[in-house]
Design an enzyme around this catalytic site. Structure first.
Site, PDB file in Angstrom:
ATOM      1  N   HIS A   1      42.920  33.745  53.634  1.00  0.00           N
ATOM      2  CA  HIS A   1      43.589  33.609  52.488  1.00  0.00           C
ATOM      3  C   HIS A   1      43.785  34.775  51.843  1.00  0.00           C
ATOM      4  O   HIS A   1      44.592  35.218  51.414  1.00  0.00           O
ATOM      5  CB  HIS A   1      43.216  32.175  51.586  1.00  0.00           C
ATOM      6  CG  HIS A   1      43.862  32.164  50.573  1.00  0.00           C
ATOM      7  ND1 HIS A   1      45.316  31.998  50.370  1.00  0.00           N
ATOM      8  CD2 HIS A   1      43.232  32.339  49.315  1.00  0.00           C
ATOM      9  CE1 HIS A   1      45.475  31.720  48.892  1.00  0.00           C
ATOM     10  NE2 HIS A   1      44.410  32.299  48.298  1.00  0.00           N
TER      11      HIS A   1
ATOM     12  N   ASP B   1      68.764  57.358  50.292  1.00  0.00           N
ATOM     13  CA  ASP B   1      67.941  56.823  51.042  1.00  0.00           C
ATOM     14  C   ASP B   1      66.317  57.068  50.575  1.00  0.00           C
ATOM     15  O   ASP B   1      66.476  58.037  49.441  1.00  0.00           O
ATOM     16  CB  ASP B   1      67.984  57.181  52.509  1.00  0.00           C
ATOM     17  CG  ASP B   1      67.450  55.979  53.252  1.00  0.00           C
ATOM     18  OD1 ASP B   1      66.433  55.599  52.954  1.00  0.00           O
ATOM     19  OD2 ASP B   1      68.333  55.441  54.197  1.00  0.00           O
TER      20      ASP B   1
ATOM     21  N   TRP C   1      36.759  37.916  51.334  1.00  0.00           N
ATOM     22  CA  TRP C   1      37.859  39.195  51.512  1.00  0.00           C
ATOM     23  C   TRP C   1      37.111  40.422  50.989  1.00  0.00           C
ATOM     24  O   TRP C   1      37.634  41.500  51.400  1.00  0.00           O
ATOM     25  CB  TRP C   1      39.131  38.918  50.671  1.00  0.00           C
ATOM     26  CG  TRP C   1      39.366  39.187  49.271  1.00  0.00           C
ATOM     27  CD1 TRP C   1      38.727  38.748  48.135  1.00  0.00           C
ATOM     28  CD2 TRP C   1      39.574  40.550  48.550  1.00  0.00           C
ATOM     29  NE1 TRP C   1      38.808  39.379  46.885  1.00  0.00           N
ATOM     30  CE2 TRP C   1      39.397  40.468  47.447  1.00  0.00           C
ATOM     31  CE3 TRP C   1      40.090  41.797  49.182  1.00  0.00           C
ATOM     32  CZ2 TRP C   1      39.549  41.695  46.520  1.00  0.00           C
ATOM     33  CZ3 TRP C   1      40.286  42.995  48.495  1.00  0.00           C
ATOM     34  CH2 TRP C   1      40.033  42.802  47.053  1.00  0.00           C
TER      35      TRP C   1
ATOM     36  N   SER D   1      49.602  52.186  57.034  1.00  0.00           N
ATOM     37  CA  SER D   1      51.098  51.628  56.376  1.00  0.00           C
ATOM     38  C   SER D   1      51.057  51.998  55.032  1.00  0.00           C
ATOM     39  O   SER D   1      52.282  52.441  54.507  1.00  0.00           O
ATOM     40  CB  SER D   1      51.208  50.336  56.882  1.00  0.00           C
ATOM     41  OG  SER D   1      52.080  49.732  56.089  1.00  0.00           O
ATOM     42  N   SER D   2      50.424  51.398  54.378  1.00  0.00           N
ATOM     43  CA  SER D   2      50.262  51.359  52.729  1.00  0.00           C
ATOM     44  C   SER D   2      50.343  52.988  52.183  1.00  0.00           C
ATOM     45  O   SER D   2      51.085  53.284  51.445  1.00  0.00           O
ATOM     46  CB  SER D   2      48.910  50.907  51.946  1.00  0.00           C
ATOM     47  OG  SER D   2      48.945  49.705  52.336  1.00  0.00           O
TER      48      SER D   2
ATOM     49  N   HIS E   1      38.564  48.112  42.694  1.00  0.00           N
ATOM     50  CA  HIS E   1      39.288  47.899  41.201  1.00  0.00           C
ATOM     51  C   HIS E   1      40.372  48.479  41.176  1.00  0.00           C
ATOM     52  O   HIS E   1      41.611  47.814  40.800  1.00  0.00           O
ATOM     53  CB  HIS E   1      38.290  48.335  40.156  1.00  0.00           C
ATOM     54  CG  HIS E   1      38.727  47.598  39.059  1.00  0.00           C
ATOM     55  ND1 HIS E   1      38.655  46.377  38.763  1.00  0.00           N
ATOM     56  CD2 HIS E   1      39.442  47.900  37.998  1.00  0.00           C
ATOM     57  CE1 HIS E   1      39.183  45.856  37.626  1.00  0.00           C
ATOM     58  NE2 HIS E   1      39.889  47.030  37.338  1.00  0.00           N
TER      59      HIS E   1
ATOM     60  N   GLU F   1      42.772  48.947  43.503  1.00  0.00           N
ATOM     61  CA  GLU F   1      43.213  47.869  44.298  1.00  0.00           C
ATOM     62  C   GLU F   1      44.062  46.818  43.508  1.00  0.00           C
ATOM     63  O   GLU F   1      45.274  46.476  43.646  1.00  0.00           O
ATOM     64  CB  GLU F   1      42.675  47.312  45.656  1.00  0.00           C
ATOM     65  CG  GLU F   1      43.198  46.355  46.074  1.00  0.00           C
ATOM     66  CD  GLU F   1      44.563  46.470  47.022  1.00  0.00           C
ATOM     67  OE1 GLU F   1      44.514  47.704  47.199  1.00  0.00           O
ATOM     68  OE2 GLU F   1      45.029  45.578  47.383  1.00  0.00           O
TER      69      GLU F   1
ATOM     70  N   TYR G   1      44.786  46.978  40.442  1.00  0.00           N
ATOM     71  CA  TYR G   1      46.094  47.371  39.497  1.00  0.00           C
ATOM     72  C   TYR G   1      47.208  47.909  40.605  1.00  0.00           C
ATOM     73  O   TYR G   1      48.343  47.839  40.056  1.00  0.00           O
ATOM     74  CB  TYR G   1      45.592  48.666  38.568  1.00  0.00           C
ATOM     75  CG  TYR G   1      44.530  47.974  37.650  1.00  0.00           C
ATOM     76  CD1 TYR G   1      45.062  47.494  36.555  1.00  0.00           C
ATOM     77  CD2 TYR G   1      43.306  48.224  37.695  1.00  0.00           C
ATOM     78  CE1 TYR G   1      44.291  47.115  35.631  1.00  0.00           C
ATOM     79  CE2 TYR G   1      42.386  47.840  36.653  1.00  0.00           C
ATOM     80  CZ  TYR G   1      42.766  47.213  35.788  1.00  0.00           C
ATOM     81  OH  TYR G   1      41.984  46.644  34.785  1.00  0.00           O
TER      82      TYR G   1
ATOM     83  N   SER H   1      59.366  44.798  33.018  1.00  0.00           N
ATOM     84  CA  SER H   1      60.059  45.866  32.081  1.00  0.00           C
ATOM     85  C   SER H   1      61.532  46.057  32.270  1.00  0.00           C
ATOM     86  O   SER H   1      62.438  46.772  31.475  1.00  0.00           O
ATOM     87  CB  SER H   1      59.314  47.256  32.184  1.00  0.00           C
ATOM     88  OG  SER H   1      58.004  46.841  31.799  1.00  0.00           O
TER      89      SER H   1
ATOM     90  N   HIS I   1      31.765  46.703  36.982  1.00  0.00           N
ATOM     91  CA  HIS I   1      31.904  45.248  36.146  1.00  0.00           C
ATOM     92  C   HIS I   1      31.808  44.205  37.470  1.00  0.00           C
ATOM     93  O   HIS I   1      31.768  43.125  36.822  1.00  0.00           O
ATOM     94  CB  HIS I   1      32.980  45.303  35.275  1.00  0.00           C
ATOM     95  CG  HIS I   1      34.317  45.129  35.671  1.00  0.00           C
ATOM     96  ND1 HIS I   1      35.405  45.967  35.048  1.00  0.00           N
ATOM     97  CD2 HIS I   1      34.924  44.871  36.832  1.00  0.00           C
ATOM     98  CE1 HIS I   1      36.492  45.625  35.711  1.00  0.00           C
ATOM     99  NE2 HIS I   1      36.241  45.286  37.056  1.00  0.00           N
ATOM    100  N   HIS I   2      32.143  44.610  38.459  1.00  0.00           N
ATOM    101  CA  HIS I   2      32.263  43.168  39.601  1.00  0.00           C
ATOM    102  C   HIS I   2      30.720  43.201  40.106  1.00  0.00           C
ATOM    103  O   HIS I   2      30.581  42.300  40.756  1.00  0.00           O
ATOM    104  CB  HIS I   2      33.082  43.971  40.637  1.00  0.00           C
ATOM    105  CG  HIS I   2      34.300  44.112  40.481  1.00  0.00           C
ATOM    106  ND1 HIS I   2      35.440  42.899  40.649  1.00  0.00           N
ATOM    107  CD2 HIS I   2      35.212  45.244  39.966  1.00  0.00           C
ATOM    108  CE1 HIS I   2      36.627  43.404  40.256  1.00  0.00           C
ATOM    109  NE2 HIS I   2      36.644  44.778  39.860  1.00  0.00           N
TER     110      HIS I   2
ATOM    111  N   THR J   1      46.768  47.724  27.921  1.00  0.00           N
ATOM    112  CA  THR J   1      47.502  46.457  28.494  1.00  0.00           C
ATOM    113  C   THR J   1      48.327  45.541  27.406  1.00  0.00           C
ATOM    114  O   THR J   1      49.328  45.204  27.351  1.00  0.00           O
ATOM    115  CB  THR J   1      46.470  45.628  29.380  1.00  0.00           C
ATOM    116  OG1 THR J   1      45.677  46.511  30.136  1.00  0.00           O
ATOM    117  CG2 THR J   1      47.158  44.471  29.926  1.00  0.00           C
TER     118      THR J   1
ATOM    119  N   LYS K   1      51.386  47.434  26.506  1.00  0.00           N
ATOM    120  CA  LYS K   1      52.542  46.720  27.164  1.00  0.00           C
ATOM    121  C   LYS K   1      53.022  45.252  26.823  1.00  0.00           C
ATOM    122  O   LYS K   1      54.236  45.059  26.546  1.00  0.00           O
ATOM    123  CB  LYS K   1      52.114  46.441  28.439  1.00  0.00           C
ATOM    124  CG  LYS K   1      52.024  48.061  29.399  1.00  0.00           C
ATOM    125  CD  LYS K   1      51.503  47.916  30.740  1.00  0.00           C
ATOM    126  CE  LYS K   1      52.124  49.071  31.688  1.00  0.00           C
ATOM    127  NZ  LYS K   1      53.539  48.964  31.546  1.00  0.00           N
TER     128      LYS K   1
ATOM    129  N   ARG L   1      31.945  29.682  43.605  1.00  0.00           N
ATOM    130  CA  ARG L   1      33.132  29.991  44.476  1.00  0.00           C
ATOM    131  C   ARG L   1      32.800  29.896  45.805  1.00  0.00           C
ATOM    132  O   ARG L   1      31.670  30.061  46.336  1.00  0.00           O
ATOM    133  CB  ARG L   1      33.806  31.261  44.050  1.00  0.00           C
ATOM    134  CG  ARG L   1      33.116  32.066  44.177  1.00  0.00           C
ATOM    135  CD  ARG L   1      33.661  33.534  43.931  1.00  0.00           C
ATOM    136  NE  ARG L   1      34.939  33.932  44.554  1.00  0.00           N
ATOM    137  CZ  ARG L   1      35.333  35.335  44.458  1.00  0.00           C
ATOM    138  NH1 ARG L   1      34.454  36.204  43.602  1.00  0.00           N
ATOM    139  NH2 ARG L   1      36.076  35.680  45.324  1.00  0.00           N
TER     140      ARG L   1
END
Lengths: 533, 187
Positions: A80, A109, A145, A173-174, A257, A259, A261, A272, A306-307, A332, A335, A454
């Site tokens: 998932h 293009d 994950w 690909s990314s 991390h 990632e 963002y 926006s 921090h993870h 943040t 924004k 979890r």
């Protein structure tokens, strides 16, 4: 529209409608076709990952083991997460970028159309490979994950090798998608569009693309190290051979991390674009939005630990990562306040895209605040690996990233299809989703604070009520996405004709071309409209 | 065309940055070790080998607790001879761990040490340790494995006790693979 286009540019090379049949989609180099492919692929993955989420929530409806084996439950949580992150959210943003970036900057293009085709067509193979692991001996990856070693090396099912190659392919690909977007935005802007006149969706994507270039190779590195540990006898993460499992977490979160963002900055861009349209005002604080996005991107490289507050990093490290993380709340916050200021005294209307955008602002902010709570190192020891974390990242990803994608889809659907959406159905989808998402994820804060860990298939009795509520919400949210599917299909098939400027307050080059956008747009560079000069 | 040349140059640079970042991912491995060594984090012991003993600092006492941990699936009996040792900084102490291989086959083990608090790791000096090499035990064999250490006199005042823990890993499969490939090469 295609006939008009052909007659206008008769004889000029490359001006024809799309090819016929499946070949159109296989060999296309048209940014609109590829954008469409990305978006449909992402929707398919969204439903696949969603079914897995519903399987998880069905098992958690009551305490005890009812529906699935614990091993299969672990495979579901893992798949998932992987499918939603790499299959749904990221391709959806790339799809939106493919469709909208060239049209927003007046380019005919993407800069590298053939690479564009390749970067999409890798994805179905990568995910076919990853999903096929569900049918293998030993099952699919079951280590979460985040695939922490040694769970993903020493104790991994044999299918982990497929997982590693699937990640490699998604990464390639990314990266190609990111290179393409950077090249397009930097080299193909219409004359007169300076960087500080770039639509904000393009700005956020440009910064996201640089993040992708910086961290996707690190992800490729970490899975390569896993591959070597599993098959070639190295000991990167194996303590017995002089390696260190904690090293895995450092390298992974150095990717991980930024990632997160990558999954939210383009969402900021979409919001926006939408809020000024429906508030009928210019975006408040354009320059500060750009700088805030860039600051978030830079800070994202300095906060990864921090993870891992609980792995035993020293006090000085905990303090550094705690304060650096809290610092991210400043740009943040800039924004969020800018969005609110844009709406302030605007003549607002509440069409479906605006409703999703508003829900984004409110619910993403809730997710941001629970993120701040998690950033506090001393209390993180209580929250770590509980449902509080699950609540936090689902608040920033579902009513955050996913709502922004849906807002963007509803906002640009008239441009893509030439038909306006049935507002009644759009609002139905919005309210069902909004209510569903909150019923699902809000109770998770409570069970998390009460200590429910979890990634477990069974839990103590005191968590039963809130879990039942969350499961009911999950099914409301999940099923309401069928309304979204219905809306998209209905909009493709027919509906009220959309004007070139489909929304009254919409500004920007993409609204200067007819709806639906012709197969080829801006073969000759357009003039910048008054509002953007 | 101008734009095409621009694109090509940009793509070259971006691809190069990707390759660089891929390398950086791997560079994180030695960087991590260097970082741990410099800061003494991670409880890894870096001071090993002979040391000049200058006489103990009798004014201070340090309690050293010895722990033995079996990694998952490791069947050996493994433990310290003495679980708690009182020592003075600067004093050379000798102790031992005992190990028995209760299985019916030859096994190879590797002990990985760790010190808590991590701050103390750089002050624990191991003159000799069984963890410096792999331990091979035949079926049913037992062994006393020596450990010779000195606590540095520079140990910060506030550390009065520290824990030295060993985790024992079964590395027989890896070793047998290495040995058989060596044999193949010598043939």
């Amino acid at each position: 529209m295609n006939t008009l286009d052909t007659t206008l540019h008769a004889g000029e090379h490359g001006h024809h409608g799309p090819a016929k049949g499946i070949g159109r989609w296989l060999f296309t180099t048209n940014h609109k076709d590829i954008g469409t492919l990305y978006l449909w692929f992402s929707l398919l993955m969204f439903f696949t990952g969603g079914c897995m989420a519903l399987m998880i929530r069905a098992e958690l409806f009551q305490p005890g083991l009812q529906l699935v084996e614990p091993g299969f439950f672990n495979q579901m949580t893992t798949m998932h997460g992987l499918i939603m992150v790499f299959g749904a959210v990221m391709p959806a943003f790339v799809g939106l970028a493919n469709w909208m970036v060239p049209m927003m900057i007046g380019a005919p293009d993407m800069a590298l159309p053939r690479m564009n085709n390749w970067s999409f067509w890798i994805l179905p193979f990568a995910f076919a490979m990853m999903i096929s692991t569900l049918f293998m001996d030993g099952g699919a990856p079951n280590f979460g994950w985040t695939f922490y070693a040694p769970l993903s090396t020493t104790y991994a099912p044999p299918s982990v090798t497929y997982f590693i190659f699937a990640i490699h392919m998604m990464g390639i690909s990314s990266i190609m998608g990111a290179i393409n977007i950077i090249a397009t935005i930097l080299n193909l802007r219409v004359p007169g569009m300076t960087m500080m006149k770039l639509p904000l969706f393009c700005w956020t994507w440009l910064i996201t693309a640089f993040l992708l270039i910086a961290v996707m190779p690190v992800l490729a590195g970490v899975v390569t190290m896993m591959l070597m540990d599993i098959h070639f006898g190295t000991s990167f993460f194996n303590a017995a051979g002089g390696g260190d499992p904690v090293l895995f977490q450092h390298v992974f979160w150095f990717f991980g991390h930024p990632e997160v963002y990558i999954m939210i900055l383009p969402a900021f861009g979409i919001i926006s674009q939408i809020i000024p349209t429906f508030a009928r005002k210019r975006l408040f604080g354009y320059a500060s939005m750009v700088y805030a996005t860039a600051s978030i991107a830079i800070l994202s490289f300095l906060v990864w630990a921090h993870h891992m507050f609980t792995v035993g990093i020293p006090l000085a490290g905990e303090l550094f990562f705690m304060f650096a993380t809290m610092l991210i709340a400043v740009p943040t916050g800039v924004k969020v306040f800018n969005w609110v200021a844009t709406m302030f005294r605007g003549s607002m209307t509440f069409e479906t895209p605006m409703l999703f955008a508003l829900a984004f602002v409110v619910l993403f902010t809730i997710g941001g605040f629970s993120g701040l709570m998690l950033a506090i190192a001393p209390v993180d020891f209580q929250y770590h690996d509980t449902y509080f974390v699950v609540a936090h990242f689902h608040y920033v990803l579902v009513p955050g990233a996913v709502f922004a994608i849906m807002a963007g889809a509803y906002y640009w659907l008239p441009k893509w299809t030439g038909h306006m959406l049935d507002e009644r159905m759009g609002k139905l989808h919005f309210w069902l989703s909004f209510i569903g998402v909150n019923i699902t994820f809000f109770p998770m804060h409570f069970i998390g604070l009460a200590g429910m860990p979890r990634r477990i298939p069974d839990y103590a009795l005191q968590f039963a009520d809130f879990n039942m509520v969350a499961s009911i919400g999950a099914f409301i949210f999940g099923l309401s996405q069928l309304v979204f599917l219905w809306n998209v299909i209905a909009c493709v098939r027919g509906g009220e004709k959309a004007a070139a400027r489909s929304w009254e307050g919409a500004e920007g080059l993409e609204w200067e071309v007819p709806s639906p956008a012709p197969y080829h747009t801006f073969a000759t560079p357009p003039k910048l409209p008054e509002s953007q000069r | 065309m101008n734009v095409q040349a621009d694109n090509r140059r940009l793509v070259r640079r971006l691809v190069f940055s990707c390759v660089l970042m891929f390398g950086f991912g791997f560079a994180l491995v030695p960087l991590y070790d260097v970082f741990c060594e410099v800061t003494g984090l991670n409880g890894k012991i870096t001071n090993t080998g002979p040391v000049a003993v200058e006489g103990p600092d009798l004014s201070r006492q340090v309690r050293v607790r010895l722990l033995a941990v079996h990694n998952e699936g490791m069947p050996w009996e493994f433990g310290p001879v003495d679980g708690l040792i009182e020592t003075h900084p600067g004093e050379m102490k000798q102790t031992a761990f005992h190990a028995t291989n209760p299985t019916g086959r030859r096994m190879v083990a590797q002990a990985i040490p760790s010190v808590a608090p991590a701050e103390a790791a750089e002050y624990l000096h191991k003159v000799n340790c069984f963890c410096f090499e792999q331990q091979t035990l035949l079926a049913g064999e037992s062994v006393q494995m020596p450990l010779l250490f000195v606590i540095d006199k520079k140990l910060p005042e506030h550390i009065r006790s520290l824990t030295l823990s060993y985790t024992l890993f079964d590395i027989s499969p890896e070793v047998s693979v290495a040995e058989s490939s060596e044999k193949e090469q010598s043939l």
